[in-house]
Structure formats: structure tokens, C-alpha cells
Enzyme design. Structure first.
Site, PDB file in Angstrom:
ATOM      1  N   GLU A  23      -7.103   4.479   8.668  1.00 54.90           N
ATOM      2  CA  GLU A  23      -5.884   4.346   8.979  1.00 54.90           C
ATOM      3  C   GLU A  23      -5.093   5.321   7.622  1.00 54.90           C
ATOM      4  OE1 GLU A  23      -3.956   2.058   6.545  1.00 54.90           O
ATOM      5  OE2 GLU A  23      -5.520   0.541   5.695  1.00 54.90           O
ATOM      6  N   LYS A 157      -7.191  -7.909   1.008  1.00 52.98           N
ATOM      7  CA  LYS A 157      -6.799  -7.940  -0.318  1.00 52.98           C
ATOM      8  C   LYS A 157      -6.289  -8.840  -1.450  1.00 52.98           C
ATOM      9  CE  LYS A 157      -3.402  -4.941   0.932  1.00 52.98           C
ATOM     10  NZ  LYS A 157      -4.073  -3.659   2.259  1.00 52.98           N
TER      11      LYS A 157
HETATM   12  N1  PSU Z   1      -6.487  -0.835   2.070  1.00 53.22           N
HETATM   13  C1  PSU Z   1      -6.140  -0.107   1.554  1.00 53.22           C
HETATM   14  N2  PSU Z   1      -5.270   0.031   0.548  1.00 53.22           N
HETATM   15  C2  PSU Z   1      -3.683  -0.199   1.775  1.00 53.22           C
HETATM   16  C3  PSU Z   1      -4.596  -1.312   2.385  1.00 53.22           C
HETATM   17  C4  PSU Z   1      -5.342  -1.026   3.228  1.00 53.22           C
HETATM   18  O1  PSU Z   1      -7.013  -0.267   0.247  1.00 53.22           O
HETATM   19  O2  PSU Z   1      -2.422  -0.316   0.691  1.00 53.22           O
HETATM   20  C5  PSU Z   1      -2.971  -1.069   3.692  1.00 53.22           C
HETATM   21  C6  PSU Z   1      -3.224  -1.425   5.366  1.00 53.22           C
HETATM   22  O3  PSU Z   1      -2.583  -0.267   5.698  1.00 53.22           O
HETATM   23  C7  PSU Z   1      -2.623  -2.823   5.494  1.00 53.22           C
HETATM   24  C8  PSU Z   1      -2.071  -2.510   4.408  1.00 53.22           C
HETATM   25  O4  PSU Z   1      -2.629  -2.616   7.194  1.00 53.22           O
HETATM   26  O5  PSU Z   1      -1.740  -2.174   3.837  1.00 53.22           O
HETATM   27  C9  PSU Z   1      -1.174  -4.288   4.666  1.00 53.22           C
HETATM   28  O6  PSU Z   1      -0.083  -4.641   4.149  1.00 53.22           O
HETATM   29  P1  PSU Z   1       1.618  -5.069   4.262  1.00 53.22           P
HETATM   30  O7  PSU Z   1       1.085  -6.975   3.729  1.00 53.22           O
HETATM   31  O8  PSU Z   1       2.501  -4.688   4.340  1.00 53.22           O
HETATM   32  O9  PSU Z   1       0.996  -5.565   6.463  1.00 53.22           O
END
Ligand code: PSU
Ligand code: MN
Length: 332
Positions: A23, A157
Site C-alpha cells: 500500500e 495499530k
Molecule cells: N500501517 C502503517 N502505517 C500506516 C497505515 C498502515 O504502518 O499509515 C495506514 C493504512 O493505509 C491504513 C490506514 O489503511 O493507516 C488507516 O487509516 P484510517 O484509520 O484513517 O482508516
């Protein structure tokens, strides 16, 4: 969906060689510049060293791209106007000619539609801790209930409500396995403390689960392969808890909402742990990318005459945008 698939990825899928989707949001919005560009290149190299072809995914000038060339990779990493695109943002981005990095939800969607079965990231999005006030749940979760992709990640996360996120994954019917662990990993931390129902220990075992999913022909849903960061490389748990509590308070005080929440917290942790959280994040991502390449190879190896594409990818060439359109059946 009309998607531009790079020649290298197209040929690999056509010949049944293993491909790993990567991604771009973690590059554009999850890591500090200028290091993010070096990391983006390094991740592609790790996939190659593991015997698979990298397919970094993003939207460039209104075209969804699976497999970025050097110029596109540089633009995604360096251009501060690059947007963050979840799955729901793809249509407006394509229609308006926007450029954006794809989150887990948008990347998994495009990978699935192209026939790429294995995808590596850092940590999934999920249910935020302030859910009762904000109803903030990442679109990643619902989308993962609709694609047949194996997603290698270090859990979700740790800035999130991990038990609530695991519950949502269960409700949505997304399979979760621990890789070499009986506990769900904690992104920056090796363990979140939550148990997992299934533990797999080799890439071949993961590939066997993917093939069993194919044979079941049930409702499509992702396979979350939760791969912990090695304990020696994790963030100090006490430091993690302290800085995260401060970061959550700061986000609330500053009124940070929506798509900005996750990047804000990741950056807050990087700054206030003096880079230690960034190193743990990078260690997790690297480990996931290496494992994803091994899984893609093992999955391909089990299908006579086919590779990472699962033996069901039909490629059509010469669409209007001058590229190729691929429609993966993911072996179904
Ligand atoms: N994994 C990481 N860093 C990131 C992400 C994933 O180590 O920044 C990103 C991914 O793209 C995931 C996003 O889909 O964070 C989630 O964002 P949100 O909570 O706004 O959906
Ligand atoms: Mn959100």
C-alpha cells in the site's frame, strides 16, 4: 474497474509468478519525509529478494495503478498534496483526475480486482478508542470482509481499541490467524495481550489456508495474517503506553478528526519517542513484507501451472487508458 497494471506485474500474473501488493498510504501519510521514499524502495527490494514481484498501489492523475514506476513512487512519497484514499474515495479520485495514496481498504480492493492474492502492510486500521463519542472505525474492516486477499500485518495499530477491533473482525467474518504466536500482535509491540483462535507457523500453512478458502467458495473475506514484530525490535511497552496516552489527549484537545487521526497519532508517537516508534513500525513492516513474499511463493507452488495469482487471473490488454486491465478471479 479500469486499472493500469504495470508491465512487470502483468507479466508475473500472466505467467503465474508470485506477486505481493504494497500500500502507499503508509508511505505518503504514515512515515516522515524524506525517509519514506527510501522505505518505499526498500520494501519493493525486500519483495524481490524474497522471490516475488512487488505491486505498489496508488492513484496517479486519476488512474489507479498496480505497480508504480520510479517517477510515480517519488511523487507519492514527496508531493505533500497527495491525498489519502480509502476505498470510497476511489471513484471521485478517478473521475476528477486526483493523485492519492491508497489505504489498506483501497489497496486490498484494487489488488483483489487485479488478481493479486497477497498484500503486506504495517498495521490495519480499526475501531478507535473514542468510538463511543466519534464512531470512528476504519473502512479497512468492512472492506476486508469483501475481498479474498491474504493481508500480512503486525495486527492493528495499537493506537486503536484492539479488543473492539478483533470483535468487529469476528462479526464481519474476517479470518484472523497469528503467525508463530498465540497472541494478536500489538503493531509497535509484539503482543497486544489478546488471544487468537488460530496459530500458523510456516508460509506453507498459510498458503494451505488460502487454498482451503478457495475450495470453500464461501462468502469472500480476507485472511488476516498477524505477524508480530520481533520482541528485540518492539517499542518499550511502558514508553508506548505513556506517549500514546499523551497523544490521544493531544488529538482530542486539537480536535483532530476523520482521516487525520491516524497520521496525527503515528507522527505524535514518532516525535515523542524520539524516533523509537518509527523504528518499531519499520521493523514490523519489513517483517510483514518478507513473510508476504514467502506466502505468495508457497501459495503459487501449490497450484499446478500457476503462481501467486491463484491460477485464476485472466488479463485483458489494451484498454482505453493504454494500459492493461486485469480481472482476477482469485482462484474462485
Ligand atoms: N500501517 C502503517 N502505517 C500506516 C497505515 C498502515 O504502518 O499509515 C495506514 C493504512 O493505509 C491504513 C490506514 O489503511 O493507516 C488507516 O487509516 P484510517 O484509520 O484513517 O482508516
Ligand atoms: Mn477513521
Amino acid at each position: 474497474m479500469s486499472t493500469h497494471v504495470s508491465e512487470e506485474v502483468r507479466e508475473a500474473l500472466h505467467e503465474g509468478r508470485p506477486v505481493v501488493a504494497l500500500e502507499s498510504t503508509l508511505v505518503a501519510h504514515g512515515l516522515p519525509r524524506p525517509r519514506n521514499l527510501a522505505v518505499a524502495r526498500e520494501l519493493e527490494e525486500l519483495v524481490r529478494a524474497g522471490g516475488a514481484v512487488p505491486a505498489t498501489i496508488a492513484v496517479v492523475d486519476g488512474t489507479a495503478r498496480v505497480g508504480l514506476d520510479e517517477a510515480a513512487l517519488i511523487r507519492i512519497a514527496e508531493d505533500p498534496t497527495v491525498r489519502k484514499l480509502g476505498h470510497r474515495d476511489l471513484a471521485p479520485a478517478l473521475a476528477t483526475g486526483a493523485t492519492g495514496a491508497t489505504t489498506v481498504s483501497a489497496t486490498a480492493w484494487l489488488a483483489d480486482a487485479t488478481g493479486v492474492r497477497v498484500f503486506a502492510t504495517g498495521g490495519l486500521g480499526g475501531v478507535h478508542r473514542a468510538w463511543t463519542e466519534t464512531q470512528d472505525e476504519s473502512a479497512d474492516l468492512r472492506l476486508l470482509a469483501q475481498v479474498g486477499t491474504a493481508v500480512v500485518c503486525a495486527g492493528v495499530k495499537s493506537i486503536l481499541d484492539v479488543p473492539a477491533t478483533l470483535q468487529r473482525l469476528e462479526t464481519l467474518g474476517v479470518t484472523v490467524v497469528g503467525y508463530g504466536t498465540e497472541h494478536f500482535p500489538g503493531f509497535y509491540l509484539s503482543s497486544s495481550g489478546e488471544p487468537v483462535d488460530w496459530t500458523l507457523r510456516t508460509p506453507e500453512e498459510v498458503a494451505a489456508v488460502m487454498r482451503a478458502q478457495d475450495r470453500l467458495e464461501g462468502p469472500r473475506a480476507a485472511l488476516v495474517v498477524a505477524n508480530p514484530v520481533p520482541e528485540a525490535e518492539q517499542l518499550d511497552p511502558a514508553l508506548h503506553d505513556r506517549v500514546l496516552a499523551d497523544g490521544l489527549a493531544a488529538a482530542k484537545e486539537k480536535g483532530i478528526t476523520g482521516q487525520a487521526v491516524t497520521p496525527f497519532l503515528l507522527e505524535y508517537l514518532t516525535v515523542h519517542t524520539e524516533g523509537a516508534s518509527l523504528e518499531a513500525n519499520l521493523a514490523a513492516i519489513r517483517g510483514n513484507v518478507r513473510l508476504a513474499a514467502r506466502i505468495a511463493r508457497a501459495y503459487g507452488a501449490g497450484i499446478p501451472g500457476a503462481g501467486g495469482a491463484g491460477g485464476g487471473t485472466e488479463i485483458r490488454e489494451g484498454t482505453h487508458d493504454g494500459g492493461a486491465e486485469a480481472r482476477g478471479t482469485g482462484g474462485r
